[in-house]
Structure formats: C-alpha cells, structure tokens
Design a protein around this motif. Structure first.
Motif, short mmCIF file in Angstrom:
data_model
loop_
_atom_site.label_atom_id
_atom_site.label_comp_id
_atom_site.label_asym_id
_atom_site.label_seq_id
_atom_site.Cartn_x
_atom_site.Cartn_y
_atom_site.Cartn_z
N MET A 1 109.97 84.22 -37.48
CA MET A 1 111.22 84.45 -36.75
C MET A 1 111.77 85.82 -37.09
SD MET A 1 114.80 82.30 -36.92
CE MET A 1 116.25 82.90 -36.06
N ILE A 2 112.28 86.49 -36.08
CA ILE A 2 112.95 87.77 -36.28
C ILE A 2 114.45 87.53 -36.11
CG2 ILE A 2 113.24 90.14 -35.52
CD1 ILE A 2 110.41 90.12 -34.53
N TYR A 3 115.21 87.74 -37.17
CA TYR A 3 116.66 87.61 -37.10
C TYR A 3 117.26 88.89 -36.53
CZ TYR A 3 115.95 83.69 -40.32
OH TYR A 3 115.54 82.51 -40.90
N ASP A 4 118.38 88.74 -35.85
CA ASP A 4 119.08 89.95 -35.42
C ASP A 4 119.55 90.76 -36.61
OD1 ASP A 4 118.90 89.48 -32.63
OD2 ASP A 4 120.59 88.10 -32.71
N VAL A 5 120.11 90.06 -37.60
CA VAL A 5 120.65 90.74 -38.78
C VAL A 5 120.28 89.95 -40.03
CG1 VAL A 5 122.74 91.57 -39.94
CG2 VAL A 5 122.62 91.59 -37.44
N VAL A 6 119.79 90.67 -41.04
CA VAL A 6 119.63 90.11 -42.39
C VAL A 6 120.72 90.75 -43.26
CG1 VAL A 6 118.15 89.89 -44.41
CG2 VAL A 6 117.16 89.78 -42.11
N ILE A 7 121.47 89.93 -43.96
CA ILE A 7 122.54 90.40 -44.84
C ILE A 7 122.13 90.14 -46.28
CG2 ILE A 7 124.95 90.10 -45.55
CD1 ILE A 7 125.60 89.29 -42.69
N ALA A 8 122.15 91.16 -47.10
CA ALA A 8 121.89 91.01 -48.53
C ALA A 8 123.21 90.77 -49.23
CB ALA A 8 121.22 92.27 -49.08
N GLY A 9 123.37 89.57 -49.79
CA GLY A 9 124.58 89.26 -50.54
C GLY A 9 125.46 88.24 -49.86
N ALA A 10 125.74 87.13 -50.57
CA ALA A 10 126.60 86.06 -50.04
C ALA A 10 127.92 86.01 -50.78
CB ALA A 10 125.90 84.71 -50.12
N GLY A 11 128.45 87.19 -51.11
CA GLY A 11 129.82 87.28 -51.59
C GLY A 11 130.77 87.22 -50.40
N PRO A 12 132.06 87.41 -50.62
CA PRO A 12 133.01 87.34 -49.51
C PRO A 12 132.71 88.32 -48.37
CG PRO A 12 134.18 87.23 -51.59
CD PRO A 12 132.75 87.54 -51.92
N VAL A 13 132.26 89.53 -48.70
CA VAL A 13 132.01 90.53 -47.65
C VAL A 13 130.81 90.12 -46.79
CG1 VAL A 13 131.45 92.95 -47.19
CG2 VAL A 13 133.04 92.36 -49.04
N GLY A 14 129.71 89.76 -47.44
CA GLY A 14 128.53 89.34 -46.69
C GLY A 14 128.80 88.10 -45.86
N VAL A 28 121.68 85.31 -37.73
CA VAL A 28 121.93 85.96 -39.03
C VAL A 28 121.27 85.17 -40.15
CG1 VAL A 28 123.70 86.78 -40.64
CG2 VAL A 28 124.17 86.78 -38.17
N LEU A 29 120.64 85.90 -41.07
CA LEU A 29 120.13 85.33 -42.31
C LEU A 29 120.84 86.03 -43.46
CD1 LEU A 29 118.10 83.73 -44.10
CD2 LEU A 29 116.55 85.70 -43.87
N VAL A 30 121.42 85.25 -44.38
CA VAL A 30 122.06 85.80 -45.57
C VAL A 30 121.19 85.45 -46.77
CG1 VAL A 30 124.11 85.83 -47.02
CG2 VAL A 30 124.36 85.53 -44.55
N LEU A 31 120.81 86.46 -47.54
CA LEU A 31 120.00 86.27 -48.74
C LEU A 31 120.86 86.57 -49.96
CD1 LEU A 31 116.75 88.11 -47.59
CD2 LEU A 31 117.16 85.64 -47.62
N GLU A 32 120.91 85.62 -50.89
CA GLU A 32 121.76 85.76 -52.08
C GLU A 32 120.93 85.51 -53.34
OE1 GLU A 32 124.18 86.06 -55.09
OE2 GLU A 32 124.81 86.68 -53.07
N GLN A 33 121.04 86.42 -54.29
CA GLN A 33 120.26 86.33 -55.51
C GLN A 33 120.65 85.12 -56.35
OE1 GLN A 33 120.64 89.73 -58.07
NE2 GLN A 33 118.84 89.21 -59.26
N ALA A 34 121.95 84.84 -56.48
CA ALA A 34 122.40 83.73 -57.32
C ALA A 34 122.08 82.39 -56.65
CB ALA A 34 123.90 83.83 -57.57
N ALA A 35 121.47 81.51 -57.41
CA ALA A 35 121.14 80.19 -56.86
C ALA A 35 122.37 79.31 -56.71
CB ALA A 35 120.10 79.51 -57.76
#
Length: 507
Positions: A1-14, A28-35
C-alpha cells in the motif's frame, strides 16, 4: 500500500496533523518509536502544558475542545466546591518567572476577539492531549503503528520509501514530527541553525530529609535558579553551558549536588522518584521542506520550555500544514500553497526562539540580569505591560503577513455569533474554507459557488459584525479576506483563488 502521507512521530504535533489530514480524506500512516504512549513525564506535574489562544481555537474549531478541557473542568469544579470567599488575583502567565495577573490584562484592546468557548488560555497534560488526538485520528481512518521508529528512508521524485522496525513503508510524502533529534531532519539533510545552550535545566520529583530546609517558590541565586512548586517537586537551572544534559545518567547524588550548589543549602535528598534534564538550546531548520519531505514541531525548531511555548508552536505548524498538504495531494491547491507553510510558520518560530532567549538573559546569575529583571517586573505590573506579555504568551497577537488591505487579514477569525445562535467556530468543523456573508442581498453566493466543496457559503446576520460585511476564512481559521461596507467581488475572488485554487468554471 502507498499512503498519501507517512508521519514520523505520534506526539501531539504528529497526531494533530494526522487528524487534519484524515479529516480531508487523506490516507495517513503514523510511525512512533515508543511502544507505549504512557509516561510519568507526560502526567502531572511535569506533563502539564499551558495552551495558547491559537491552540485552543484550533481544538474548538475541530470539535475537540470539550474533550481537551474535561479534566481541567473536573479539577476546577472540585477545587471550587464550597467556596464562598473572594478569590485572590489570578496569575495567568509569566515571563522568565515574572508573573502577570489576569486583572491587569486589558482584553478590550483586542479588537477582533469576540466572546467564544475558546478562551485565551487553559492547561492540559500531555498524556491527555495525546489520548484525545489519537482517538480522533483513529476515528478518521489514520493508521498508528507504535514501536516502529523511522530509521531511514529513500526519497524519490514521486515517493518516499520509509524503513522502520525492519519493515518498509511507502508514502507520497513524509513529515518529520519526530522531535528535537529528528531522524527525518538529519537524514533529509536539513540545515539546523541557532544558539547553543547556556544551562542545564532539571525537572525532578524527590524526597527530602527535611523539606522545610528548602523554600517554596522561585528563587534566583548567584549560581542559577530553582523553583519548588510543592515540597519535592523542583525545577532548577545551572548555567554550565548545557554540559550535563544527556551526557550521563541522572542520579540522586548528582541532583543533590546541583541543588545544593544552586540553593546554597545543605539539603539532603533521600530518593529520586522522577527526573529529566533540558537546555535552552535554540535551533531552527532553515527550510521546512525538501521535495516530498516536510518538518513540523520540534523537528523544525527547538528551544527551552520556558513559558510553555513549544507545544503550541508545534500544534500551530500542524493546523497550518494540514489543509495545505491535503489540497496539494488532492490536486486542487493553487501554485505555491504548500510553500506558504514555511513562509508563514518560520517567522513565528523565530519569534518564539527569541522570546526564549530573552528569558534566559533575565535568568543569568549576574547583577546585570537582576537589574534588568527589576525593570521588567515593574513593566509587567502595569496594565499595558501585562497586556503586552499576555498577547505574546497567549498568542493573541499572532498575525500572518498575507497582504490585503484590511487589518483583520492574517489574523484568527473572530467567533461571530449567527442569527440562529451558532458560531463561526462550529462552521469550520469539517475543515473547509468559509465565506461568511452578513448581507444576503449581495451576489457573493453566486461568486462562492465556483469553489463549492472547497469553500462553504453562509449568509446570516450576526450579533456583532465588528463593522464588517463579509469575510473569507481559510480552513485553519485564518482570515484571508475581509470587507466592511462594500464587498468587492473582484478582491474576494482573488483571495479565494489565491488560497483555494481556480473556481470550477475556470478549470
């Protein structure tokens, strides 16, 4: 799958950016380092953040304000139960620890603010903010993957291939909302420039052998500053050039040694329950975009947490970028719309960085800083001074340079109350632009029809028009055009074309 937008970081801004894009129907796909999104540092007392007027308005206009304010209302209700005595003056903000009082702020000077559910300031803890935004993003169809931090990517003309946690993801755009040590910024080759730190700051929760040995409140000393809000909850600053920050593990012995040096007491700590360090390093990316890479929040700018401006600055990036990126992906954005994101937001960040630097100048352990502090303290205790500092701290004075002949253009839209009792803020909930016409007898409706689907047209009398006859409001709540007695259709059309592309009949 190709997402329109990948966001690095699931803090408040992301997460807020993901909400804005999801509202516009963007994948949109959001990728967050913290589990695990939970952290003691995101809860009271260290997780509390003051929200500024632009942030509160953004949440209000997207129907998020009630959820954001719920815990604060519960605390206020519990705290006010049984009160029958007049309350003391409220301290509602500060500059380098110098407070200003609500009673001294002259809100009548804010010509374009109308009564609204969105006030000028409120507070919420980080964990609650993230919980509310994650729920909204998921409801909008956003995919959030935790435990997968962005490790690298390949950036092509039409696609960004992102590597995270041993997996590969494809997106048309990649937005770095991954904090001050952003992988997206570093791997993307963005230049990050600014001023190096003067101090190491500490936020700690400790147990003391004799709590009475350390005074409550804020104290400037010959070696730094400490602030004890309640016994054992301490923030302190040591002017060591930021030497300790992230250089080694924070221990009870080190915290005690620093606290003794700063406070000038022989206070003894018996336990370190929680601790974190920070600095006044103030850096900003010289560009917010490189091809299909974008930066927002701390990935684009960092500064000390003095005054609580960082979260608001990042959320402002998100609401400014979201609708512009969505329009670009849909293909109905006018030329240069996405570039206006950096053009509008970079000067705002530069001002906040200088605001932070000015506070550091007042905090330095020197006779010069104490003399300057005394002058600022006198100024902030006046009506004009308190109003000025409130405008800056609360973000009320924010205005983008959009051109235009009316002084409202570039400012946040007033929350006009319509004849049916609804308000402008409610009309922006779906994330489209808005033509608000106070004189239905004019032909603005026919003009607005050219942007149907991008701009909603609403004709209504209003309780207080502020002398205006019509306004065009962008999806982020910023006024793009305003008219007083006569609504110039040509100017209105030019403004709509500038921000929303050509009208349908011109395609």
């Amino acid at each position: 799958m190709i997402y329109d937008v990948v966001i690095a970081g699931a803090g408040p801004v992301g997460l807020f950016l993901a909400c804005e894009l999801g509202l516009a129907g963007i994948s949109v796909l959001v990728l967050e380092q913290a589990a695990d999104p939970r952290s003691p540092l995101k809860r009271l007392p260290f997780g509390m953040r003051g929200l500024s007027a632009p942030t509160i308005e953004a949440f209000y206009r997207r129907g998020l304000l009630d959820d954001m304010a719920a815990p604060q209302r519960s605390q206020d209700d519990a705290g006010s139960a049984g009160r029958g005595e007049p309350q003391p003056r409220r301290q509602v903000g500060h500059f380098a620890g110098i407070p200003f009082d609500h009673d001294k702020v002259d809100t009548a000077k804010w010509q374009y603010r109308l009564p609204s559910p969105a006030g000028a300031s409120m507070a919420a803890d980080m964990e609650h903010i993230e919980t509310v935004l994650a729920a909204r993003a998921s409801a909008a169809g956003v995919e959030i993957r935790r435990g997968l931090g962005v490790e690298g990517f390949n950036h092509a003309d039409e696609e960004v291939i992102v590597r995270a946690g041993g997996e590969t993801f494809h997106g048309r755009w990649l937005v770095g909302c991954d904090g001050g040590r952003s992988i997206v910024r570093k791997a993307g080759g963005f230049t990050f420039a600014g001023s190096d730190p003067e101090f190491t700051g500490y936020s700690v929760r400790v147990e003391m052998a004799d709590p009475a040995q350390l005074n409550l409140g804020r104290h400037y000393t010959p070696t730094g500053m400490y602030f004890q809000s309640r016994p054992g909850t301490i923030a302190m600053v040591e002017f060591d050039g930021g030497a300790f920050h992230r250089s080694q593990q924070l221990t009870l012995e080190h915290v005690q040694a620093v606290l003794r040096r700063i406070s000038g007491t022989e206070v003894t700590l018996t336990a370190l329950q929680l601790g974190a360090t920070w600095t006044d390093r103030a850096y900003q990316a010289t560009a917010y975009r490189k091809g299909r890479l974008l930066l927002a929040g701390d990935a684009a700018h960092i500064h000390s947490p003095l005054g609580g401006q960082g979260l608001n600055l990042g959320l402002g990036d998100a609401v400014n970028l979201g609708w512009k990126l969505a329009a670009t992906i849909r293909g109905d954005a006018p030329a240069g719309l996405l570039d206006s994101y950096a053009r509008e937001r970079q000067p705002v960040a530069a001002q906040v960085l200088d605001w932070s630097r000015a506070q550091v100048a007042l905090m330095r352990p020197s006779a010069h800083s104490r003399a300057l502090e005394a002058i600022i303290r006198d100024l902030i205790d006046t009506g004009d001074g308190a109003t000025y500092f409130a405008e800056r701290v609360w973000g009320v004075s924010l205005r983008y340079d959009l051109g235009g002949s009316h002084s409202l253009v570039g400012r946040s839209a007033p929350d006009f109350e319509l004849a049916d009792g609804s308000k402008l803020g409610m009309l922006l909930k779906m994330g489209s632009g808005l033509f608000l016409d106070f004189d239905p007898g004019r032909p603005l409706q026919a003009l607005a029809s050219g942007w149907s689907g991008r701009i909603a047209y609403v004709a209504s009398d209003v309780k207080d028009s502020l002398g205006l006859s019509a306004v065009l409001v962008r999806p982020d709540g910023v006024v793009a055009w305003a008219a007083e007695v006569d609504a110039n259709q040509e100017e209105a059309a030019q403004a709509a074309t500038r921000w929303f592309g050509a009208p349908r009949e011109m395609h």
